[in-house]
Design a protein around this motif. Structure first.
Motif, short mmCIF file in Angstrom:
data_model
loop_
_atom_site.label_atom_id
_atom_site.label_comp_id
_atom_site.label_asym_id
_atom_site.label_seq_id
_atom_site.Cartn_x
_atom_site.Cartn_y
_atom_site.Cartn_z
N LYS A 1 0.83 -1.21 0.00
CA LYS A 1 0.00 0.00 0.00
C LYS A 1 0.87 1.26 0.00
N LEU A 2 1.94 1.21 -0.77
CA LEU A 2 2.89 2.32 -0.81
C LEU A 2 2.32 3.50 -1.58
N HIS A 3 2.74 4.70 -1.19
CA HIS A 3 2.32 5.93 -1.86
C HIS A 3 3.47 6.62 -2.58
N GLY A 4 4.70 6.32 -2.23
CA GLY A 4 5.88 6.94 -2.85
C GLY A 4 7.08 6.03 -2.72
N ILE A 5 8.22 6.51 -3.21
CA ILE A 5 9.44 5.69 -3.19
C ILE A 5 10.62 6.51 -2.68
N ALA A 6 10.38 7.36 -1.69
CA ALA A 6 11.46 8.22 -1.16
C ALA A 6 12.57 7.42 -0.50
N PHE A 7 12.34 6.17 -0.21
CA PHE A 7 13.32 5.33 0.48
C PHE A 7 14.33 4.69 -0.47
N LEU A 8 14.27 5.03 -1.76
CA LEU A 8 15.12 4.35 -2.75
C LEU A 8 16.08 5.30 -3.48
N THR A 9 16.39 6.42 -2.92
CA THR A 9 17.16 7.43 -3.66
C THR A 9 18.64 7.09 -3.79
N ARG A 10 19.17 6.17 -2.96
CA ARG A 10 20.61 5.89 -2.98
C ARG A 10 20.97 4.45 -3.30
N ASN A 11 20.04 3.68 -3.75
CA ASN A 11 20.34 2.29 -4.13
C ASN A 11 20.76 2.25 -5.60
N TYR A 12 21.98 2.70 -5.84
CA TYR A 12 22.44 2.92 -7.21
C TYR A 12 22.67 1.62 -7.99
N CYS A 13 22.80 0.50 -7.32
CA CYS A 13 23.05 -0.78 -8.00
C CYS A 13 21.77 -1.52 -8.36
N LEU A 14 20.63 -0.95 -8.02
CA LEU A 14 19.36 -1.62 -8.25
C LEU A 14 19.11 -1.79 -9.74
N THR A 15 18.87 -3.04 -10.16
CA THR A 15 18.63 -3.32 -11.58
C THR A 15 17.19 -3.76 -11.87
N GLU A 16 16.52 -4.35 -10.87
CA GLU A 16 15.14 -4.78 -11.05
C GLU A 16 14.31 -4.29 -9.86
N LEU A 17 13.23 -3.59 -10.18
CA LEU A 17 12.39 -3.01 -9.14
C LEU A 17 10.92 -3.30 -9.46
N TYR A 18 10.25 -3.98 -8.53
CA TYR A 18 8.86 -4.39 -8.73
C TYR A 18 7.98 -3.63 -7.74
N LEU A 19 7.25 -2.63 -8.27
CA LEU A 19 6.40 -1.76 -7.46
C LEU A 19 4.94 -1.83 -7.88
N ASN A 20 4.58 -2.80 -8.65
CA ASN A 20 3.22 -2.89 -9.15
C ASN A 20 2.23 -3.22 -8.03
N ASN A 21 0.97 -2.89 -8.26
CA ASN A 21 -0.13 -3.15 -7.33
C ASN A 21 0.10 -2.47 -5.98
N ASN A 22 0.31 -1.16 -6.05
CA ASN A 22 0.41 -0.32 -4.86
C ASN A 22 -0.53 0.87 -5.03
N ALA A 23 -0.28 1.95 -4.32
CA ALA A 23 -1.07 3.17 -4.46
C ALA A 23 -0.14 4.35 -4.71
N ILE A 24 0.92 4.12 -5.47
CA ILE A 24 1.94 5.13 -5.73
C ILE A 24 1.39 6.21 -6.65
N PHE A 25 1.52 7.47 -6.24
CA PHE A 25 1.04 8.58 -7.08
C PHE A 25 2.17 9.48 -7.56
N GLU A 26 3.41 9.23 -7.10
CA GLU A 26 4.56 9.96 -7.63
C GLU A 26 5.81 9.09 -7.46
N ILE A 27 6.78 9.32 -8.34
CA ILE A 27 8.01 8.51 -8.32
C ILE A 27 9.24 9.42 -8.21
N THR A 28 9.11 10.49 -7.43
CA THR A 28 10.21 11.43 -7.25
C THR A 28 11.43 10.72 -6.67
N GLY A 29 12.58 10.93 -7.28
CA GLY A 29 13.83 10.30 -6.84
C GLY A 29 14.22 9.08 -7.62
#
Length: 282
Positions: A73-101
């Motif tokens: 039930k996430l609304h944003g992704i502010a917790f991911l601004t420094r994970n520079y090695c991330l290659t695969e990110l699965y955020l589907n089926n949430n309540a995200i309304f912005e992807i700042t960062g």
């Protein structure tokens, strides 16, 4: 079931601290399940279906490459601004309304954001433009997908993406984006087509500006061919100019001097050679 006043106060007291605590517990459970003792050893985290509304800062996992956060039930992704090695990110089926960062995650190869609440198309494109390695992107079942020409708009601004909303991007779609969003490039591509005609009906401005006519100064001479002699009679000036031009000579047979077949039969002596006619022009 009837709750007492104390139980109701406990429910109302739940807030951001409880959300972060739930997230911290979920992360700790994953670390114990995988047997990780050092943050540097964590390459993947499976945090889906945890009823998470927020996530603790994950920047301590500097080598994190795979992260599953779908069906929360996430609304944003502010917790991911420094994970520079991330290659695969699965955020589907949430309540995200912005992807700042998100633009900081330059190594992302796969990004699934379908079934969320993204509404601002331009803001979403702005964040995704920085993901130069992104190949697979899902955005379907977001409000922004209702925009006119949504798919072509995304293809135009994200040329590196190969799969969009589970479908491979075709060459025909890429050509269509050039025609719609880049008129100048479209005109150039059509103009250099081998034997093809250029359709400029969409552009009223000529693609090539005509060169301005250059006038020679009155005192200019080129190879001494400019005759400044003044003639009283204009016809004399025309004659002199004509005599200075190169002569062109045409030579052909004077068919009037060639006898016909009947005339040849009536002549006793052999016919003479045909006469030649020469015309000289200047």
């Amino acid at each position: 079931m009837i709750r007492g006043p104390k139980a109701e106060r406990r429910i109302l007291a739940k807030g951001p601290k409880d959300a972060m605590e739930i997230s911290r517990q979920a992360v700790d459970e994953q670390l114990r399940a995988c047997g990780h003792k050092r943050d540097a050893d964590v390459l993947e985290l499976f945090l889906s279906r945890k009823e998470l509304t927020d996530v603790i800062d994950l920047s301590r996992f500097k080598k994190l490459k795979y992260l599953w956060l779908h069906c929360n039930k996430l609304h944003g992704i502010a917790f991911l601004t420094r994970n520079y090695c991330l290659t695969e990110l699965y955020l589907n089926n949430n309540a995200i309304f912005e992807i700042t960062g998100l633009h900081n995650l330059r190594s992302l190869h796969i990004l699934l954001l379908h079934h969320n609440e993204l509404t601002n198309l331009e803001a979403t494109v702005k964040e995704l433009k920085g993901l130069l390695n992104l190949k697979i992107l899902n955005l379907y079942q977001n409000p922004l997908c209702q925009y006119n020409l949504y798919r072509l708009h995304m293809i135009h601004h994200l040329p590196g993406v190969e799969f969009l909303d589970r479908n491979r991007i075709t060459n025909k779609e890429r050509i269509s984006t050039i025609t719609i969003f880049n008129h100048e490039k479209s005109h150039i591509l059509q103009s250099i087509a081998f034997g093809g005609k250029v359709d400029v009906s969409w552009n009223t401005i000529p693609p090539i500006k005509p060169k301005s006519t250059q006038h020679l100064p009155s005192d200019f001479t080129f190879a001494n061919n400019v005759d400044k002699t003044v003639f009283a009679n204009p016809e004399d000036a025309v004659f002199v100019r004509a005599m200075k031009r190169s002569a062109v000579t045409f030579t052909s047979v004077n068919w009037d001097t060639v006898p016909t077949r009947d005339e040849k039969d009536m002549q006793e002596d052999g016919a003479g050679p045909a006469q030649m006619r020469t015309i000289t022009l200047r």
